[in-house]
Design an enzyme around this catalytic site. Structure first.
Site, PDB file in Angstrom:
ATOM      1  N   THR A  10       2.437  35.240  52.838  1.00 58.40           N
ATOM      2  CA  THR A  10       2.007  34.730  51.537  1.00 58.40           C
ATOM      3  C   THR A  10       2.210  33.225  51.415  1.00 58.40           C
ATOM      4  OG1 THR A  10       2.401  36.841  50.452  1.00 58.40           O
ATOM      5  CG2 THR A  10       2.412  34.904  49.030  1.00 58.40           C
ATOM      6  N   SER A  52       2.066  39.759  56.785  1.00 57.27           N
ATOM      7  CA  SER A  52       3.110  40.536  57.472  1.00 57.27           C
ATOM      8  C   SER A  52       2.797  42.029  57.521  1.00 57.27           C
ATOM      9  CB  SER A  52       4.486  40.296  56.855  1.00 57.27           C
ATOM     10  OG  SER A  52       4.593  40.875  55.576  1.00 57.27           O
ATOM     11  N   THR A  81       6.709  38.412  53.169  1.00 57.89           N
ATOM     12  CA  THR A  81       7.868  39.107  52.612  1.00 57.89           C
ATOM     13  C   THR A  81       7.832  40.625  52.776  1.00 57.89           C
ATOM     14  OG1 THR A  81       6.850  39.167  50.409  1.00 57.89           O
ATOM     15  CG2 THR A  81       8.291  37.292  50.915  1.00 57.89           C
ATOM     16  N   ASP A  82       6.637  41.208  52.912  1.00 55.80           N
ATOM     17  CA  ASP A  82       6.554  42.669  52.944  1.00 55.80           C
ATOM     18  C   ASP A  82       7.268  43.289  54.146  1.00 55.80           C
ATOM     19  OD1 ASP A  82       5.187  43.304  50.530  1.00 55.80           O
ATOM     20  OD2 ASP A  82       3.353  42.520  51.424  1.00 55.80           O
TER      21      ASP A  82
END
Length: 159
Positions: A10, A52, A81-82
């Protein structure tokens, strides 16, 4: 010297009005570092340019190989971040380096991004933490293997 690897996520997403979707674009990390008043003491290398959620086990092995082969003892990795916690777990076997993963909940190109803060925070964390693998997000540091992303709350938390 601090090695910085970018993998996408992101933090590097771009919004295209034509198709109303976000896509991972060129990294803004040099601009983010400059905005954080960080102008030297690092090397920057792009490893991947992926969301990700699209990262594979082979991609994580590529990140592990790059970190393993790196001659720097301190490494920052920008990451989506995932699945950041998954990559941190893969890296957790590297005991002789300080590795900090960071990213953003909002793209760096957006006005209300957390990217600048997180990059500056990761820069400080990688210099202060003992060897190990960590996630540094939104003012908190988490050890690899003991963290997860809470999707509903849009934050990381200890497990």
């Amino acid at each position: 010297m601090i090695q910085i690897f970018t993998t996408g996520g992101t933090i590097d997403k771009v919004y295209f009005d034509a198709n109303s979707e976000f896509e991972v674009g060129h990294s803004l990390l040099p601009e983010l570092l400059s905005e954080s008043n960080i102008h030297e003491g690092y090397r920057l290398r792009e490893l991947l340019r992926k969301d990700s959620l699209e990262m594979t086990d082979d991609d994580r092995q590529q990140v592990l190989a790059a970190a393993s082969e790196c001659d720097c003892g301190r490494i920052i990795i920008t990451h989506g971040t995932d699945t950041m916690a998954d990559t941190a777990a893969v890296l957790s076997g590297l005991k002789d380096k300080t590795i900090v993963l960071t990213g953003a909940m909002q793209p760096a190109r957006m006005r209300r991004t957390d990217a600048v803060f997180n990059v500056g925070f990761a820069w400080a964390a990688v210099q202060l933490l003992p060897p190990g693998v960590y996630i540094a997000m939104n003012g908190e540091v988490f050890e690899a293997g003991a963290v997860r992303k809470n999707l509903k709350a849009q934050r990381f938390e200890r497990t």
